[in-house]
Motif scaffolding. Structure first.
Motif, short mmCIF file in Angstrom:
data_model
loop_
_atom_site.label_atom_id
_atom_site.label_comp_id
_atom_site.label_asym_id
_atom_site.label_seq_id
_atom_site.Cartn_x
_atom_site.Cartn_y
_atom_site.Cartn_z
N ARG A 115 -13.46 22.52 5.15
CA ARG A 115 -13.98 22.22 6.48
C ARG A 115 -13.35 20.90 6.92
O ARG A 115 -14.03 19.89 7.12
CB ARG A 115 -15.51 22.11 6.45
N ASP A 116 -12.05 20.92 7.01
CA ASP A 116 -11.29 19.72 7.35
C ASP A 116 -10.91 19.78 8.83
O ASP A 116 -10.00 20.51 9.23
CB ASP A 116 -10.03 19.64 6.48
N PRO A 124 -8.55 27.47 10.01
CA PRO A 124 -8.26 28.29 11.20
C PRO A 124 -9.41 28.45 12.18
O PRO A 124 -9.21 29.00 13.26
CB PRO A 124 -7.85 29.65 10.59
N LEU A 125 -10.63 27.98 11.86
CA LEU A 125 -11.70 28.04 12.85
C LEU A 125 -11.42 27.10 14.02
O LEU A 125 -11.86 27.36 15.15
CB LEU A 125 -13.04 27.67 12.22
N LEU A 126 -10.67 26.00 13.74
CA LEU A 126 -10.32 25.08 14.82
C LEU A 126 -9.39 25.79 15.81
O LEU A 126 -8.37 26.36 15.42
CB LEU A 126 -9.62 23.84 14.25
N GLY A 127 -9.77 25.71 17.08
CA GLY A 127 -8.96 26.36 18.11
C GLY A 127 -9.24 27.83 18.26
O GLY A 127 -8.70 28.50 19.14
N SER A 131 -13.96 33.24 18.39
CA SER A 131 -14.14 34.37 17.47
C SER A 131 -15.42 34.24 16.66
O SER A 131 -15.79 35.16 15.92
CB SER A 131 -12.94 34.45 16.52
N ILE A 132 -16.10 33.09 16.78
CA ILE A 132 -17.30 32.84 15.97
C ILE A 132 -18.52 33.47 16.64
O ILE A 132 -18.78 33.26 17.82
CB ILE A 132 -17.52 31.33 15.76
N LYS A 328 -18.18 25.96 6.51
CA LYS A 328 -17.28 25.83 5.36
C LYS A 328 -16.59 27.18 5.17
O LYS A 328 -17.24 28.18 4.86
CB LYS A 328 -18.06 25.44 4.11
N LEU A 329 -15.28 27.18 5.32
CA LEU A 329 -14.51 28.43 5.32
C LEU A 329 -13.98 28.70 3.91
O LEU A 329 -13.20 27.91 3.36
CB LEU A 329 -13.34 28.31 6.30
N PRO A 330 -14.40 29.80 3.28
CA PRO A 330 -13.95 30.09 1.91
C PRO A 330 -12.44 30.33 1.87
O PRO A 330 -11.85 30.88 2.80
CB PRO A 330 -14.71 31.36 1.54
N TYR A 331 -11.84 29.91 0.78
CA TYR A 331 -10.44 30.26 0.54
C TYR A 331 -10.35 31.76 0.24
O TYR A 331 -11.34 32.40 -0.09
CB TYR A 331 -9.88 29.46 -0.63
#
Length: 794
Positions: A115-116, A124-127, A131-132, A328-331
């Motif tokens: 979650r950086d 990839p959630l940024l921008g 899609s959320i 927090k996005l899992p790898y």
């Protein structure tokens, strides 16, 4: 340069898998097995602390016993301090895993997340916030589902306070107030909450209805989300959902980084349901189980209630989900899947062979009981020190500059950071031994309070072992003594990053080699620990195909960290400063911006001590002890082979099988010359037995060709199988000459006498199983005769 009180022993691509793993037994000893005990004296070379495990674990500030070193009370009421067996065993096993090039064992559910907000390519959630989606996670039996509520809407802290009719949230989470977000809040008797958590916000609004409310839209956000206000006549119906508050909101600022200002509204209308796999839920729980929110989440699910979550969809299925909007996005890969291939093997490594394991995910083995048992180490003398307050937190395993091996030079990347998706875990985490202790305190609520024992405390314990092979005992002793390297230290207990728990182990070996049973009276073997460690050294050199196991990178890194006392800021934790609820500085973020990573200990200037080759150091003694043990091994082999030949002395086919195995063994290039001699001698003995058997068979065949009676045809038989074959041939002869295929009464009586002779000449163990031949005889002479002949042998 990046700073850290710990480093890692890197993983090897090679793993040592003992070829005797499938033969381990607690009931059947190895021919070279060893049993006995090891006495251990543990001297604390710095203050040491291990938490008193039987005390309450609630808020430490109000629990005096929680600060105490582990103890039991004696008959006189005085404290008797001890180091728990599990603490010693865990540390020794970790050292043995590294020294023996065993697998790194990890929780297969472990899937770290990122979650950086400063690293868009890896987050990839940024921008892509459009899609959320939002929804409700529910449990039904053992299954989980997420009901889809569509795009989340927003509502400000001020609007929520307007709905409540009081400044409940703005007074605490806006920068105009004096509320301290970094100090736990007491909300009941011995109950404290983290004010940054969503759970605390729900506590503040516990008497306020949040579900089934009506809202109207104020405006659209920059990414098209509806910004709402409470409106009892509004057309939008939904539920207010609270999430965490990492920092206070700067009231007048509008730029990114001004702090969180909006909470969420989940629309009431549900657009469908999505199944959540057990694996995905396990990863979700692993990511959040250590958070302050998990207790609330777990309770909701256990009470058959719904948990608000944010998620993404891909190809009609849930791709990932979490507890915050930018969650927090899992790898893509778990920690297990990121390990080198050999570390994912189902084969047993040396540490598993010695200490045992339980693994429900293991396909070949579910469990194996260990053959080593550690006892508690009780204090011979110990004295309490003054109370200490320290911060014992550390960076999470998702921090890439530490926990993933990076490609660069002098601690600086040559490209982008490797991640769990494409990189390899850094290895076994080990703390540097320190030159003394150092202190670092922060706020009252982040400190851990404890009362260590003073340097010089002495503890005494015992390790018992059963049926270890000499190499295994050597590995255990190497882990206990750092391969006879006195410059190296063990580390036990809490606060190791601050220099606490540095220990030295002194060991005394008492062992009985099972090969001693060849003596009239087994006795305690006057064995030298260095001999067994030398065997382990030789085993490692052969297994890893190296001329010097001691110089391999993994060994040098381990010994460098264990033997080089460090001090100074370079080996302390980095800072993540906070002031007034706002970050003042963050060395973790700064290090990532500078593309820095944690380089190896030897690359940072630490040197491993000279590790003596125990084989070369004690060559004459080692060779003599090995010669004696080799004689025992060869004697065991010879006795076993001769017993096999004697057991097969009346069975031509079995003898031929033994001799064929002997010829193949003698043809092997890997066999040593002394073992080849034993096989040759036994092969000659077997050939003599076989020649004699074949001669008897030839004589019998010649006699049978001219025999006019069964007495001439079967003058002698040495085994049930031989007698049965002769009866078959006699009946074939009778069939061809007379047309009959049954024995006459006289012939049956004669054959019964021959069977009795065979029984009388058989060995005791063959007599016990004699009746098992009845069925084969029944197929030839009939059920009635067979029952009559074998009835006395049941």
């Amino acid at each position: 340069m990046i700073r850290s009180p710990f480093n890692f022993v890197p993983l090897s691509e090679k793993v040592f898998f003992p070829d005797w793993a499938d033969n381990i037994s607690h009931d059947v000893p190895f021919a070279d097995g060893v049993s006995g005990t090891i006495d251990i004296d543990i001297t604390a070379c710095s203050p040491i602390f291990i938490r008193n495990g039987h005390t309450r674990t609630d808020h430490a500030a109000e629990n005096e016993e929680y600060k105490s070193f582990s103890y039991i009370k004696g008959a006189d009421g005085r404290k008797c301090y001890y180091i728990p067996a599990t603490s010693i065993k865990g540390e020794v096993r970790n050292l043995l895993e590294i020294m023996s090039f065993s697998k790194m064992s990890v929780d297969r559910r472990a899937m770290f997340a990122r979650r950086d907000l400063h690293d868009k390519p890896n987050y990839p959630l940024l921008g892509n916030q459009n899609s959320i989606r939002c929804g409700w996670l529910r449990r039904s039996g053992e299954a989980y589902t997420i009901s889809d509520c569509g795009t989340p809407m927003r509502i400000s802290l001020e609007e929520i306070d307007n709905y409540v009719g009081d400044d409940v949230l703005t007074s605490k989470f806006m920068d105009s107030g004096n509320f301290d977000l970094n100090k736990e809040v007491r909300v009941g008797d011995n109950l404290y909450m983290d004010p940054k958590s969503a759970a605390y916000k729900y506590h503040l609004l516990k008497d306020v209805p949040l579900e089934g409310l009506r809202f109207s839209e104020i405006k659209k956000s920059t990414i098209g989300q509806s910004i709402l206000r409470y409106d009892s006549e509004g057309s939008i119906k939904g539920t207010i959902v609270m999430t965490g508050q990492p920092s206070k909101r700067k009231k007048k600022a509008k730029a990114i980084g001004a702090g969180k200002f909006y909470e969420f509204v989940f629309p009431e209308e549900e657009k469908g349901n999505y199944a959540v796999s057990e694996e995905m839920f396990n990863h979700f729980s692993f990511i959040y189980k250590d958070s302050s929110e998990w207790k609330r989440i777990d309770k909701l699910l256990n009470d058959d209630d719904a948990v608000p979550v944010f998620f993404r969809i891909e190809k009609g299925e849930v791709k990932d989900f979490g507890m915050a909007y930018l969650y927090k996005l899992p790898y893509e890969r778990s920690v297990f899947n990121a390990l080198p291939e050999a570390h994912q093997s189902e084969d047993l490594d040396l540490a598993q062979c010695i200490f045992g394991f339980v693994d429900n995910d293991h396909k070949r083995y579910n469990s194996l009981k260990g053959r080593v048992q550690f006892g508690n180490a009780f204090a011979v003398h110990a004295e309490e020190d003054n109370d200490v307050e320290l911060i014992l937190g550390g960076p999470k395993a998702s921090y890439l500059p530490f926990y993933i091996r990076q490609d660069g030079k002098n601690g600086t990347l040559s490209g982008d950071y490797a991640t769990y998706d494409k990189g390899t875990p850094s290895g076994w985490k080990r703390y540097h031994v320190r030159d003394g202790v150092w202190q670092k305190t922060a706020t009252e609520t982040t400190d851990t309070k404890f009362r260590p024992l003073k340097q010089g405390a002495l503890f005494r314990g015992t390790v018992s072992f059963h049926n270890l092979r000499p190499v295994e005992l050597g590995a255990l002793l190497a882990a206990l003594t750092f391969f006879n390297t006195p410059e190296c230290f063990h580390q036990l207990g809490m606060a190791k990053p601050y220099g606490y728990g540095r220990c030295r182990y002194d060991v005394r070996l008492h062992a009985v080699a099972l090969a001693d049973v060849f003596s009239e009276k087994p006795s305690e073997t006057p064995c030298d620990a260095t001999y067994y460690m030398a065997l382990f050294e030789q085993c490692m050199k052969k297994a890893l195909n190296t001329s010097d196991w001691r110089q391999l990178l993994q060994i040098r890194e381990l010994f460098a960290m264990a033997a080089s006392p460090v001090s100074g800021p370079q080996y302390e934790y980095m800072e993540m400063g906070m002031e007034g609820g706002t970050r003042k500085s963050n060395e973790f973020v700064d290090a990532k911006k500078a593309k820095e990573y944690l380089s190896l200990a030897t690359e940072r200037g630490l040197n491993a001590p000279q590790i003596q080759s125990l084989v070369e150091l004690n060559r004459e003694k080692f060779d003599e002890m090995r010669r004696i043990r080799r004689l025992h091994e060869l004697e065991t082999l010879e006795v076993g082979l001769k017993r096999e030949i004697e057991d097969a002395a009346n069975d031509i086919d079995k003898l031929k099988g033994i001799l064929e195995e002997a010829r193949q063994k003698m043809a092997s290039e890997a066999i040593e010359e002394d073992e080849r001699t034993v096989w040759t001698q036994c092969c000659n003995l077997g050939n003599e037995k076989l020649t004699a058997l074949l001669s008897v068979a030839a004589d019998t065949s010649r006699n049978a060709a001219t025999a006019d009676s069964i007495m001439e045809f079967i003058p002698k038989a040495t085994s049930p199988k031989q007698l049965l074959n002769l009866i078959k041939k006699w009946l074939k002869k009778c069939q061809d000459a007379e047309g009959r295929n049954e024995l006459t009464a006289d012939e049956a009586a004669y054959c019964q006498e021959k069977l009795q002779e065979v029984y009388q000449g058989a060995k005791s163990k063959d007599r016990k199983n004699f009746a098992s031949n009845r069925k084969n005889f029944a197929d030839v002479v009939g059920e009635e005769l067979a029952e009559k002949w074998f009835s006395e042998y049941k």
